[in-house]
Scaffold this motif. Structure first.
Motif, PDB file in Angstrom:
ATOM      1  N   VAL A 113       0.877  -1.172   0.000  1.00  0.00           N
ATOM      2  CA  VAL A 113       0.000   0.000   0.000  1.00  0.00           C
ATOM      3  C   VAL A 113       0.909   1.215   0.000  1.00  0.00           C
ATOM      4  N   MET A 114       0.723   2.083  -0.990  1.00  0.00           N
ATOM      5  CA  MET A 114       1.580   3.257  -1.125  1.00  0.00           C
ATOM      6  C   MET A 114       0.751   4.532  -1.018  1.00  0.00           C
ATOM      7  N   LEU A 115       1.317   5.525  -0.351  1.00  0.00           N
ATOM      8  CA  LEU A 115       0.670   6.822  -0.182  1.00  0.00           C
ATOM      9  C   LEU A 115       1.735   7.906  -0.250  1.00  0.00           C
ATOM     10  N   GLY A 116       1.287   9.149  -0.492  1.00  0.00           N
ATOM     11  CA  GLY A 116       2.177  10.265  -0.272  1.00  0.00           C
ATOM     12  C   GLY A 116       2.350  10.476   1.221  1.00  0.00           C
ATOM     13  N   LYS A 117       3.451  11.086   1.624  1.00  0.00           N
ATOM     14  CA  LYS A 117       3.694  11.234   3.063  1.00  0.00           C
ATOM     15  C   LYS A 117       2.643  12.114   3.723  1.00  0.00           C
ATOM     16  N   GLN A 118       2.089  13.075   2.943  1.00  0.00           N
ATOM     17  CA  GLN A 118       1.063  13.946   3.491  1.00  0.00           C
ATOM     18  C   GLN A 118       0.374  14.653   2.337  1.00  0.00           C
ATOM     19  N   ALA A 119      -0.793  15.218   2.615  1.00  0.00           N
ATOM     20  CA  ALA A 119      -1.485  16.033   1.623  1.00  0.00           C
ATOM     21  C   ALA A 119      -1.102  17.485   1.835  1.00  0.00           C
ATOM     22  N   ILE A 120      -1.016  18.242   0.742  1.00  0.00           N
ATOM     23  CA  ILE A 120      -0.568  19.633   0.872  1.00  0.00           C
ATOM     24  C   ILE A 120      -1.678  20.557   1.362  1.00  0.00           C
ATOM     25  N   ASP A 121      -2.913  20.013   1.517  1.00  0.00           N
ATOM     26  CA  ASP A 121      -3.978  20.886   2.026  1.00  0.00           C
ATOM     27  C   ASP A 121      -4.051  20.881   3.553  1.00  0.00           C
ATOM     28  N   ASP A 122      -3.961  19.693   4.169  1.00  0.00           N
ATOM     29  CA  ASP A 122      -4.056  19.657   5.639  1.00  0.00           C
ATOM     30  C   ASP A 122      -2.720  19.346   6.323  1.00  0.00           C
ATOM     31  N   ASP A 123      -1.736  18.857   5.563  1.00  0.00           N
ATOM     32  CA  ASP A 123      -0.395  18.578   6.101  1.00  0.00           C
ATOM     33  C   ASP A 123      -0.419  17.654   7.312  1.00  0.00           C
ATOM     34  N   CYS A 124      -1.360  16.723   7.360  1.00  0.00           N
ATOM     35  CA  CYS A 124      -1.494  15.878   8.550  1.00  0.00           C
ATOM     36  C   CYS A 124      -0.343  14.873   8.717  1.00  0.00           C
ATOM     37  N   ASN A 125       0.072  14.215   7.618  1.00  0.00           N
ATOM     38  CA  ASN A 125       1.122  13.197   7.714  1.00  0.00           C
ATOM     39  C   ASN A 125       0.756  12.127   8.740  1.00  0.00           C
TER      40      ASN A 125
END
Length: 202
Positions: A113-125
């Protein structure tokens, strides 16, 4: 081996953000949206793994309203084999996304399962780590390089940490979140016009 990649629709990174007059959030009407850049990197890496012969299928997943179909079509145009749209109008926070991905993993049975480290809108990580915790799978976060070993059923991940690089070996199945790809020595994937299978899960 199947690879599942989670992608998120966000305001395009090049757009200047405008706050709503009532201060309740940012303006999204008539604003250019695109795939989260870190998610795009994860998808690119998944496709490269498939091209090397170490994966049989790449499935891209997104959650949200009907507009998410555009992001999924981008993923299909880049080379993903299938797309799954989890349709909802509810605002999803990382734990909810992680639980939905847990359910999809039970159905799709991916090896990665692959994801980006975080989203640039909420920066939750947070989502990748929560998915790994719920699944009780090993995780490699902030990945910059991934090498699969099919014989040993393991993956070696170079992680970017404060002191430089850390290399870890994970047994499959595993969860990987991407910080950056080695784009200076690899060609970036561009969307190609075409039609592929788009599934919708309510």
């Amino acid at each position: 081996m199947r690879i599942m990649v989670a992608v998120k629709r966000v305001i395009d990174y090049a757009v200047k953000i405008r706050v709503k007059p009532d201060k309740s959030g940012v303006e999204t009407n008539n604003v250019k949206m695109s795939m989260n850049p870190f998610c795009e990197i994860a998808l690119e890496e998944a496709l490269r793994i498939k091209e090397s012969g170490n994966a049989s299928e790449v499935v891209v997943v997104s959650m949200g309203g009907p507009q998410c179909a555009e992001t999924l079509r981008t993923g299909l145009a880049m080379g993903a084999d299938r797309a799954i749209h989890v349709a909802t109008e509810t605002s999803l926070y990382p734990l909810a996304v992680a639980k939905l991905l847990q359910s999809l993993v039970a159905t799709e049975q991916p090896g990665l399962v692959m994801l980006g480290k975080q989203a640039i809108d909420d920066d939750c990580n947070q989502t990748g780590q929560m998915v790994a915790g719920l699944l009780k799978w090993p995780q490699g976060t902030f990945a910059s390089k991934v090498v699969l070993d099919k014989e040993k059923q393991s993956v070696t991940v170079d992680r970017e940490v404060d002191g430089g690089l850390e290399t870890v070996r994970l047994d499959l199945p595993a969860v990987i979140t991407y910080l950056v790809a080695n784009l200076w020595c690899k060609g970036t994937k561009f969307a190609e016009i075409g039609h592929k299978n788009l599934e919708s899960n309510m």
